[in-house]
Scaffold this motif. Structure first.
Motif, mmCIF file in Angstrom:
data_model
loop_
_atom_site.group_PDB
_atom_site.id
_atom_site.type_symbol
_atom_site.label_atom_id
_atom_site.label_comp_id
_atom_site.label_asym_id
_atom_site.label_seq_id
_atom_site.Cartn_x
_atom_site.Cartn_y
_atom_site.Cartn_z
ATOM 1 N N PRO A 55 6.251 15.373 3.347
ATOM 2 C CA PRO A 55 5.373 14.212 3.318
ATOM 3 C C PRO A 55 6.382 13.240 2.923
ATOM 4 O O PRO A 55 7.566 13.304 2.220
ATOM 5 C CB PRO A 55 4.543 14.511 1.914
ATOM 6 C CG PRO A 55 5.091 15.677 1.082
ATOM 7 C CD PRO A 55 5.954 16.404 2.189
ATOM 8 N N ARG A 56 6.043 11.780 3.647
ATOM 9 C CA ARG A 56 6.982 10.815 3.332
ATOM 10 C C ARG A 56 6.871 10.178 1.997
ATOM 11 O O ARG A 56 5.775 10.141 1.531
ATOM 12 C CB ARG A 56 6.600 9.713 4.342
ATOM 13 C CG ARG A 56 6.898 10.203 5.753
ATOM 14 C CD ARG A 56 6.477 8.863 6.534
ATOM 15 N NE ARG A 56 6.829 9.164 8.162
ATOM 16 C CZ ARG A 56 6.870 8.450 9.040
ATOM 17 N NH1 ARG A 56 6.285 7.194 8.735
ATOM 18 N NH2 ARG A 56 7.130 8.853 10.314
ATOM 19 N N LYS A 57 7.855 9.737 1.445
ATOM 20 C CA LYS A 57 7.939 9.132 0.311
ATOM 21 C C LYS A 57 7.582 7.580 0.442
ATOM 22 O O LYS A 57 8.307 6.955 1.387
ATOM 23 C CB LYS A 57 9.301 9.186 -0.327
ATOM 24 C CG LYS A 57 9.694 10.539 -0.814
ATOM 25 C CD LYS A 57 11.119 10.698 -1.597
ATOM 26 C CE LYS A 57 11.602 12.142 -1.839
ATOM 27 N NZ LYS A 57 12.885 12.333 -2.509
ATOM 28 N N GLU A 58 6.859 7.106 -0.775
ATOM 29 C CA GLU A 58 6.460 5.556 -0.502
ATOM 30 C C GLU A 58 7.529 4.866 -1.071
ATOM 31 O O GLU A 58 8.508 5.428 -1.839
ATOM 32 C CB GLU A 58 5.149 5.442 -1.059
ATOM 33 C CG GLU A 58 3.976 6.021 -0.693
ATOM 34 C CD GLU A 58 2.778 5.732 -1.362
ATOM 35 O OE1 GLU A 58 2.678 4.957 -2.166
ATOM 36 O OE2 GLU A 58 1.851 6.637 -1.203
ATOM 37 N N ARG A 59 7.707 3.676 -0.504
ATOM 38 C CA ARG A 59 8.801 2.605 -0.944
ATOM 39 C C ARG A 59 8.392 2.287 -2.270
ATOM 40 O O ARG A 59 7.403 1.944 -2.760
ATOM 41 C CB ARG A 59 9.071 1.402 0.055
ATOM 42 C CG ARG A 59 9.784 2.066 1.332
ATOM 43 C CD ARG A 59 9.813 0.786 2.024
ATOM 44 N NE ARG A 59 10.437 1.146 3.596
ATOM 45 C CZ ARG A 59 10.930 0.274 4.220
ATOM 46 N NH1 ARG A 59 10.426 -0.995 4.088
ATOM 47 N NH2 ARG A 59 11.355 0.515 5.479
ATOM 48 N N SER A 60 9.318 2.110 -3.399
ATOM 49 C CA SER A 60 9.118 1.508 -4.587
ATOM 50 C C SER A 60 9.248 -0.114 -4.277
ATOM 51 O O SER A 60 10.110 -0.294 -3.888
ATOM 52 C CB SER A 60 10.231 2.400 -5.688
ATOM 53 O OG SER A 60 11.567 1.816 -5.079
ATOM 54 N N VAL A 61 8.601 -0.535 -4.849
ATOM 55 C CA VAL A 61 8.221 -2.151 -5.029
ATOM 56 C C VAL A 61 9.139 -2.491 -6.205
ATOM 57 O O VAL A 61 8.563 -2.103 -7.561
ATOM 58 C CB VAL A 61 6.755 -2.397 -4.799
ATOM 59 C CG1 VAL A 61 6.913 -4.031 -4.725
ATOM 60 C CG2 VAL A 61 6.327 -1.824 -3.629
#
Length: 63
Positions: A55-61
């Motif tokens: 699964p793709r990791k979400e970008r940290s904002v």
């Protein structure tokens, strides 16, 4: 005649006229391949492997 006496006499009647039933089928071991019949190997299909994608990791904002 009583039904029991009729049932007893039916064996003799069938012996004279024959029975409408089919003869029994043979049981037990099957006869196997016929003599001279060619045998073929089973057709094989290519193997299809499913690829599992992580699964793709979400970008940290940044806040």
């Amino acid at each position: 005649m009583t039904p029991g006496r009729v049932a007893q006499a039916m064996g003799g009647v069938f012996a004279v006229i024959g029975t409408p039933a089919q003869p029994p089928k043979p049981r037990g071991k099957s006869p196997g391949w016929e003599a001279g019949k060619k045998r073929h190997r089973k057709n094989r299909c290519p193997i299809v492997k499913k690829v599992v994608t992580p699964p793709r990791k979400e970008r940290s904002v940044a806040v």
